[in-house]
Write a protein that holds these residues in place. Structure first.
Motif, mmCIF file in Angstrom:
data_model
loop_
_atom_site.group_PDB
_atom_site.id
_atom_site.type_symbol
_atom_site.label_atom_id
_atom_site.label_comp_id
_atom_site.label_asym_id
_atom_site.label_seq_id
_atom_site.Cartn_x
_atom_site.Cartn_y
_atom_site.Cartn_z
ATOM 1 N N LEU A 1 1.069 -1.328 0.108
ATOM 2 C CA LEU A 1 -0.534 -0.175 0.032
ATOM 3 C C LEU A 1 0.514 1.267 0.097
ATOM 4 O O LEU A 1 0.178 2.582 0.044
ATOM 5 C CB LEU A 1 -0.953 0.329 1.558
ATOM 6 N N VAL A 2 2.537 0.997 0.186
ATOM 7 C CA VAL A 2 3.047 2.424 -0.415
ATOM 8 C C VAL A 2 2.857 3.870 -1.009
ATOM 9 O O VAL A 2 2.733 4.371 -1.049
ATOM 10 C CB VAL A 2 4.283 1.705 -0.210
ATOM 11 N N GLU A 3 2.462 2.736 -2.854
ATOM 12 C CA GLU A 3 2.186 3.593 -3.668
ATOM 13 C C GLU A 3 0.916 4.696 -3.052
ATOM 14 O O GLU A 3 0.776 5.606 -3.445
ATOM 15 C CB GLU A 3 2.118 3.124 -5.505
ATOM 16 N N THR A 4 0.395 4.294 -3.006
ATOM 17 C CA THR A 4 -1.617 4.062 -2.386
ATOM 18 C C THR A 4 -1.334 5.184 -2.233
ATOM 19 O O THR A 4 -1.911 6.563 -1.799
ATOM 20 C CB THR A 4 -2.422 3.419 -1.769
ATOM 21 N N LEU A 5 -0.816 5.080 -0.232
ATOM 22 C CA LEU A 5 -0.953 6.472 0.333
ATOM 23 C C LEU A 5 -0.020 7.167 0.158
ATOM 24 O O LEU A 5 0.433 8.320 1.419
ATOM 25 C CB LEU A 5 -0.504 5.346 1.646
ATOM 26 N N SER A 6 0.958 6.639 -0.637
ATOM 27 C CA SER A 6 1.695 8.197 -1.296
ATOM 28 C C SER A 6 1.040 8.973 -2.863
ATOM 29 O O SER A 6 1.599 9.767 -2.596
ATOM 30 C CB SER A 6 3.102 7.659 -2.136
ATOM 31 N N GLY A 7 -0.431 8.634 -2.945
ATOM 32 C CA GLY A 7 -0.486 9.491 -4.311
ATOM 33 C C GLY A 7 -1.011 10.395 -3.604
ATOM 34 O O GLY A 7 -0.870 11.087 -2.242
ATOM 35 N N GLU A 8 -1.928 10.765 -4.598
ATOM 36 C CA GLU A 8 -2.896 12.027 -4.593
ATOM 37 C C GLU A 8 -3.611 12.254 -3.294
ATOM 38 O O GLU A 8 -3.799 13.654 -2.438
ATOM 39 C CB GLU A 8 -3.580 12.497 -5.871
ATOM 40 N N GLY A 9 -4.899 11.695 -2.661
ATOM 41 C CA GLY A 9 -5.478 11.223 -1.805
ATOM 42 C C GLY A 9 -6.862 12.672 -2.411
ATOM 43 O O GLY A 9 -6.917 12.221 -3.689
ATOM 44 N N PRO A 10 -7.077 12.729 -0.964
ATOM 45 C CA PRO A 10 -6.793 12.903 0.021
ATOM 46 C C PRO A 10 -7.200 11.954 0.733
ATOM 47 O O PRO A 10 -7.997 11.014 0.321
ATOM 48 C CB PRO A 10 -7.198 14.753 0.466
ATOM 49 N N PHE A 11 -6.654 12.022 1.783
ATOM 50 C CA PHE A 11 -6.672 10.313 2.420
ATOM 51 C C PHE A 11 -6.921 10.742 4.319
ATOM 52 O O PHE A 11 -6.730 12.242 4.512
ATOM 53 C CB PHE A 11 -6.184 9.517 2.740
ATOM 54 N N THR A 12 -7.574 10.046 4.975
ATOM 55 C CA THR A 12 -7.766 10.517 6.007
ATOM 56 C C THR A 12 -6.993 8.713 7.200
ATOM 57 O O THR A 12 -7.550 7.990 6.652
ATOM 58 C CB THR A 12 -8.711 10.621 7.093
ATOM 59 N N VAL A 13 -5.924 9.117 7.371
ATOM 60 C CA VAL A 13 -5.592 7.572 8.124
ATOM 61 C C VAL A 13 -5.516 7.835 9.753
ATOM 62 O O VAL A 13 -4.867 8.586 10.628
ATOM 63 C CB VAL A 13 -4.063 7.774 7.346
ATOM 64 N N THR B 1 -4.699 9.495 20.349
ATOM 65 C CA THR B 1 -4.271 10.006 20.868
ATOM 66 C C THR B 1 -3.057 11.525 20.542
ATOM 67 O O THR B 1 -2.524 12.656 21.097
ATOM 68 C CB THR B 1 -2.853 9.566 21.368
ATOM 69 N N ILE B 2 -3.526 11.748 19.106
ATOM 70 C CA ILE B 2 -2.648 12.772 18.372
ATOM 71 C C ILE B 2 -3.509 13.368 17.043
ATOM 72 O O ILE B 2 -3.878 12.580 16.349
ATOM 73 C CB ILE B 2 -1.634 13.204 18.320
ATOM 74 N N ALA B 3 -4.294 13.903 17.176
ATOM 75 C CA ALA B 3 -5.652 14.677 16.387
ATOM 76 C C ALA B 3 -4.371 15.145 15.055
ATOM 77 O O ALA B 3 -3.844 15.477 15.604
ATOM 78 C CB ALA B 3 -6.852 15.271 16.105
ATOM 79 N N ASP B 4 -5.165 15.439 13.763
ATOM 80 C CA ASP B 4 -4.393 16.576 12.951
ATOM 81 C C ASP B 4 -3.089 16.894 12.249
ATOM 82 O O ASP B 4 -2.681 17.868 12.528
ATOM 83 C CB ASP B 4 -4.965 17.827 13.336
ATOM 84 N N VAL B 5 -2.624 15.720 12.523
ATOM 85 C CA VAL B 5 -1.349 15.620 11.754
ATOM 86 C C VAL B 5 -1.308 15.884 10.562
ATOM 87 O O VAL B 5 -1.596 14.747 9.390
ATOM 88 C CB VAL B 5 -0.668 14.081 11.946
ATOM 89 N N LYS B 6 -1.396 16.746 9.540
ATOM 90 C CA LYS B 6 -1.801 17.071 8.437
ATOM 91 C C LYS B 6 -0.013 17.233 7.029
ATOM 92 O O LYS B 6 0.783 16.480 7.469
ATOM 93 C CB LYS B 6 -1.502 19.335 8.742
ATOM 94 N N GLN B 7 -0.894 16.397 6.223
ATOM 95 C CA GLN B 7 0.479 15.596 5.295
ATOM 96 C C GLN B 7 -0.723 15.926 3.647
ATOM 97 O O GLN B 7 -1.694 17.377 3.512
ATOM 98 C CB GLN B 7 -0.440 13.595 5.182
ATOM 99 N N SER B 8 1.019 16.316 2.714
ATOM 100 C CA SER B 8 0.485 17.035 1.603
ATOM 101 C C SER B 8 -0.724 16.263 0.884
ATOM 102 O O SER B 8 -1.504 16.593 0.099
ATOM 103 C CB SER B 8 1.538 17.092 1.197
ATOM 104 N N ASN B 9 -1.280 14.490 1.186
ATOM 105 C CA ASN B 9 -1.987 14.251 0.675
ATOM 106 C C ASN B 9 -3.573 13.448 1.430
ATOM 107 O O ASN B 9 -4.107 12.863 1.250
ATOM 108 C CB ASN B 9 -1.589 13.296 -0.144
#
Length: 189
Positions: free
Chosen positions: A65-77, A167-175
């Motif tokens: 899943l590395v390529e998928t989760l490196s993709g454009e998204g947006p995703f919430t993980v 435990t930690i919310a809202d860690v923003k990512q580029s995707n």
């Protein structure tokens, strides 16, 4: 006060202001697992730097899943920590990481992924609007239930009744965005 003293005072004030602004800029995206999370990096680029997510990263690699989760998204993980994986039955992680269990591992991991970026404040509003509990459909076909515990912490529950706290919310990512959780959500069993 002399001109030189006024300049030193002004320079010191500027340094304090700049330092505070620098600290505020970094405070906008929390540290996770001892690593600075950059909003300019994608989910995978940040996760590999977190000492608290080595099991998750190994699982994402094993599932392909590395390529998928490196993709454009947006995703919430909803990203389980190593300690969250440790809460599973003895041997469960090792079993999931076996090549013959790749499909099952993929299902478990995608039960932690939403196909849009959902910040905690928005999820909080949805929980409130829905009377205290909001269904969160995931890309893995699971529906998590988001709510709040009595102590005010945001909580997720899977379809089996397993619960985890954010435990930690809202860690923003580029995707998208990561919300660190202290447990693993499992598909309905």
């Amino acid at each position: 006060m002399t001109f030189a003293k006024k300049m030193m005072t002004a320079t010191a004030a500027l340094a304090l202001t700049t330092g505070a602004a620098f600290a505020d800029a970094h405070a906008m995206n929390p540290m996770v697992g001892g690593a600075e999370m950059s909003a300019e990096k994608n989910i995978i680029e940040n996760a590999v730097n977190s000492a608290d997510h080595t099991t998750l990263v190994a699982a994402v690699k094993a599932a392909g899943l590395v390529e998928t989760l490196s993709g454009e998204g947006p995703f919430t993980v909803f990203a389980p920590t190593n300690a969250g994986f440790d809460r599973l039955d003895a041997g469960a992680v090792e079993n999931l990481l076996k090549p013959e269990n790749k499909d099952q591992l993929t299902e478990v991991l995608t039960c932690h992924v939403v196909g849009k970026a959902v910040m905690a404040e928005a999820l909080q509003g949805m929980i409130k609007d829905d009377g205290g509990e909001h269904p969160v459909p995931t890309l893995g076909g699971c529906t998590l239930q988001a709510s709040y515990a009595d102590d005010g912490r945001m909580m997720l529950a899977d379809e089996n009744g397993n619960a985890a706290f954010v435990t930690i919310a809202d860690v923003k990512q580029s995707n998208g965005v990561i919300h660190v959780i202290d447990g693993v959500m499992l598909p309905k069993q």
